[in-house]
Scaffold this motif. Structure first.
Motif, short mmCIF file in Angstrom:
data_model
loop_
_atom_site.label_atom_id
_atom_site.label_comp_id
_atom_site.label_asym_id
_atom_site.label_seq_id
_atom_site.Cartn_x
_atom_site.Cartn_y
_atom_site.Cartn_z
N MET A 1 0.85 -1.19 0.00
CA MET A 1 0.00 0.00 0.00
C MET A 1 0.88 1.23 0.00
N ALA A 2 0.81 2.03 -1.05
CA ALA A 2 1.67 3.19 -1.19
C ALA A 2 1.13 4.35 -0.37
N GLY A 3 2.04 5.27 0.02
CA GLY A 3 1.62 6.48 0.71
C GLY A 3 1.41 6.25 2.18
N ALA A 4 0.88 7.27 2.86
CA ALA A 4 0.65 7.19 4.29
C ALA A 4 -0.37 6.11 4.61
N ASP A 5 -0.13 5.41 5.73
CA ASP A 5 -1.05 4.35 6.12
C ASP A 5 -2.36 4.97 6.60
N PRO A 6 -3.49 4.62 5.96
CA PRO A 6 -4.75 5.26 6.34
C PRO A 6 -5.30 4.79 7.68
N PHE A 7 -4.68 3.78 8.29
CA PHE A 7 -5.21 3.22 9.53
C PHE A 7 -4.36 3.55 10.75
N VAL B 1 -7.01 -1.00 -8.50
CA VAL B 1 -7.03 -2.33 -9.13
C VAL B 1 -8.19 -2.41 -10.11
N ARG B 2 -8.18 -3.47 -10.93
CA ARG B 2 -9.33 -3.81 -11.77
C ARG B 2 -10.22 -4.72 -10.93
N LEU B 3 -11.35 -4.21 -10.51
CA LEU B 3 -12.18 -4.92 -9.55
C LEU B 3 -13.29 -5.69 -10.26
N LEU C 1 -5.42 -7.47 1.40
CA LEU C 1 -4.91 -7.45 0.03
C LEU C 1 -4.27 -6.10 -0.31
N LEU C 2 -4.57 -5.06 0.45
CA LEU C 2 -3.95 -3.76 0.19
C LEU C 2 -2.44 -3.84 0.23
N ASP C 3 -1.90 -4.78 0.99
CA ASP C 3 -0.44 -4.90 1.11
C ASP C 3 0.19 -5.67 -0.04
N VAL C 4 -0.62 -6.34 -0.87
CA VAL C 4 -0.02 -7.21 -1.89
C VAL C 4 -0.41 -6.85 -3.32
N PRO D 1 -0.85 -1.72 -8.78
CA PRO D 1 -1.80 -0.98 -9.63
C PRO D 1 -2.16 -1.77 -10.89
N GLY D 2 -3.45 -1.87 -11.14
CA GLY D 2 -3.92 -2.56 -12.34
C GLY D 2 -4.16 -4.04 -12.17
N ASP D 3 -3.78 -4.63 -11.01
CA ASP D 3 -4.06 -6.04 -10.78
C ASP D 3 -5.56 -6.30 -10.82
N ALA D 4 -5.92 -7.54 -11.15
CA ALA D 4 -7.31 -7.95 -11.10
C ALA D 4 -7.60 -8.58 -9.73
N VAL D 5 -8.66 -8.11 -9.08
CA VAL D 5 -9.11 -8.65 -7.81
C VAL D 5 -10.54 -9.15 -7.99
N VAL D 6 -10.75 -10.44 -7.73
CA VAL D 6 -12.05 -11.07 -7.92
C VAL D 6 -12.69 -11.27 -6.54
#
Length: 439
Positions: free
Chosen positions: A1-7, A115-117, A158-161, A164-169
Motif C-alpha cells: 500500500m503506497a503512501g501514508a497508512d490510512p489506519f 485495481v481492476r475490480l 490485500l492492500l499490502d499485496v 496498480p492494475g491487478d485484477a481482484v475477484v
C-alpha cells in the motif's frame, strides 16, 4: 500500500468478529497497521474461543463480547461492520447519528485500492463462478487476487499485496454489497449469476429489499464497465431496475465440447458466466477452455468426499436454499431411485413445495435433520421413505443403511445450519468426518 497508512493511529470499532476467519484477519491487519481497536460481538468469549485464540497476544485490541455498547459506536474514527448485521441495527444508527463512518471490508478495500475490480454476486453459484474466474485469470498469467465472501479470507489485507492494475475477484453477498451501496461504488466488471428466494428471514420477506442490495453490484457502474448476467438475473434487472449504465452481456450455453469435471447444468451455467467475464477482461477462449476443463470443484459444493462399498458420498453443505437442493438432485441425473438425500435444518422463510416435488421424483430416501425448515419440507413430501437423525453421525449412518452399491448419498440440506451446527461449514466438516469414519 503506497503512501501514508490510512489506519495508523485510528480508533476503529470492529462490529462482529465471527468464526469464519474474515473478522480475525481484518482485526489482525488493522492492529498491525497501527489502529487501536474495539472488537465487539454479541457472541460470548466462550463461543468465539477459536477466533480469540488466533488473535492471542495482539496489541492494541479491546474486546467487548456478549454485548454491544452504544458508546463504542460514538467515539470511533470509523466502524468496520461485518456482513449480516441487521439493517435496522441501533448501533449502526448511533454511529451515523454521531458522524462516524460505517465501512465494510470489501467496499473499504475498493475505495483504497488501484485495481481492476471484479465482483460476483447472485443467490446461487457465486463461489464457484468466482473461483472459476480466478482460475481462468491465473491460467492467463494475470496474477489475480481473491477476496470477499470466501471462508477465512479478508479483503483489506490485500492492500499490502496488490499492484496498480491487478485484477481482484470478489465474491459478494447481498450483505457485503450493502457497503458498496453506502460507498456509491460498483466493480468494474460485475457478474450477477441468478436471483432466487433466500434470506427472507433477514429481509422480512421483502424480495425487493433483497434485490436492492444485490443490485449494488452494478448500480454505480459507468459506461465502459461490463455487467455479465445469467438470463434469469437479466430478466429481474429489466423488471426491477435500475437499468445498468454498463454494457450488459448475457452468455449463452457453454460449448458442449468443453467437458467439465464438476457435475450439473448449474455448474455449466456458472462456467459460462465466468468465461464471459474473462472475455471482458481480455482473456482468449483457448485459455478460458483450458482453465475450465481442469477445474475440479469447490469444497462444500457437490464435493466428492469418498466412495465406500460402491456408494459415492457428496458434501453440498452450502446448499442452504430449496433451489440449491433441487440443483444438486438434478446434477446426478437419476430418475426415481439412486440418490439418498440428507436434508433439512433451520428455516429462512422459504417455500419447500418445489423441493418436495424434486425429492419425490429423484430420491430413493431422505434422511431428515431436525429444524423448522425440515418440518415445512416433510409436510409437502409424499411417497419417499423418510429416516430421522438427531446428529450428523446419525444421518450418515442412516443414509449408509438406505444406500446400496451404485447409489449416491448427498448432503444437500436446502436449509440453514443453525441449531445443530455453528454454521454450514461446521455442518459440512461433520459430514466429511462421519463419512470418513464409515467402516
Amino acid at each position: 500500500m503506497a503512501g501514508a497508512d490510512p489506519f495508523a493511529g485510528k480508533h476503529v470499532t470492529v462490529m462482529g468478529l465471527g468464526l469464519l476467519g474474515r473478522g480475525v484477519n481484518d482485526v489482525r491487519y488493522l492492529a498491525e497497521h497501527g489502529a487501536r481497536l474495539t472488537v465487539t460481538d454479541l457472541k460470548t468469549a466462550e463461543q468465539l474461543a477459536p477466533s480469540l485464540e488466533r488473535l492471542a497476544g495482539l496489541d492494541g485490541v479491546e474486546y467487548v463480547l456478549g454485548e454491544h455498547r452504544l458508546a463504542d459506536f460514538r467515539r470511533a474514527d470509523f466502524v468496520l461492520k461485518a456482513a449480516g448485521v441487521p439493517r435496522d441495527s441501533p448501533y449502526v444508527a448511533e454511529a451515523r447519528a454521531h458522524g462516524v463512518p460505517v465501512e465494510m471490508d470489501e467496499s473499504l478495500f475498493a475505495k483504497l485500492a488501484d485495481v481492476r475490480l471484479v465482483g460476483v454476486t447472485g443467490t446461487r453459484g457465486k463461489t464457484t463462478t468466482t473461483l472459476l474466474l480466478h482460475r481462468i485469470l491465473a491460467e492467463a498469467g494475470r496474477r489475480p487476487h481473491l477476496g470477499g465472501n470466501i471462508r477465512d479470507v479478508a479483503t483489506l489485507p490485500l492492500l499490502d499485496v496488490v499492484a496498480p492494475g491487478d485484477a481482484v475477484v470478489l465474491e459478494l453477498s447481498s450483505w457485503q454489497l450493502q457497503g458498496f451501496g453506502d460507498a456509491g461504488i460498483s466493480p468494474d466488471v460485475a457478474v450477477f449469476t441468478n436471483f432466487l428466494p433466500d434470506h427472507l428471514n433477514y429481509y422480512g420477506g421483502d424480495m425487493d429489499a433483497y434485490f436492492a442490495d444485490k443490485a449494488n453490484v452494478y448500480r454505480f457502474q459507468r459506461p465502459g464497465d461490463v455487467l455479465v448476467a445469467g438470463a434469469g438475473a437479466a430478466a429481474e434487472i429489466a423488471r426491477r431496475g435500475p437499468a445498468p449504465a454498463a454494457e450488459l452481456r448475457v452468455p449463452g450455453d457453454l460449448d458442449r465440447a468443453w467437458r467439465l469435471r464438476v457435475p450439473g447444468e448449474h455448474n455449466r451455467a456458472n462456467a459460462a458466466l465466468a468465461a464471459e467475464a474473462a472475455r471482458a477482461l481480455g482473456v482468449d477462449d483457448d485459455t478460458i477452455r483450458r482453465a475450465l476443463v481442469s477445474f475440479e470443484g469447490v469444497p462444500d459444493r457437490l464435493e466428492l468426499v469418498r466412495e465406500h462399498r460402491g456408494v459415492r458420498y457428496y458434501n453440498d453443505t452450502t446448499a442452504t436454499t430449496p433451489d440449491a437442493l433441487v440443483a444438486a438432485l438434478a446434477a446426478f441425473g437419476h430418475g426415481p431411485g439412486g440418490t439418498v438425500l440428507i436434508a433439512g435444518g433451520a428455516d429462512k422463510g422459504l417455500d419447500y413445495d418445489g423441493a418436495a416435488r424434486a425429492i419425490a421424483a429423484q430420491a430413493k430416501a431422505i434422511v431428515a435433520l431436525p429444524g423448522a425448515a425440515t418440518d415445512k419440507l416433510l409436510a409437502e413430501l409424499d411417497g419417499v421413505p423418510v429416516r430421522y437423525a438427531a446428529s450428523m453421525d446419525d444421518a450418515v449412518a442412516e443414509a449408509a443403511a438406505a444406500a446400496q452399491a451404485g447409489d449416491v448419498v448427498v448432503l444437500s440440506p436446502g436449509a440453514a445450519s443453525f441449531g445443530l451446527f455453528e454454521n454450514e461449514f461446521d455442518r459440512g466438516s461433520r459430514f466429511v468426518a462421519a463419512v470418513g469414519a464409515l467402516d
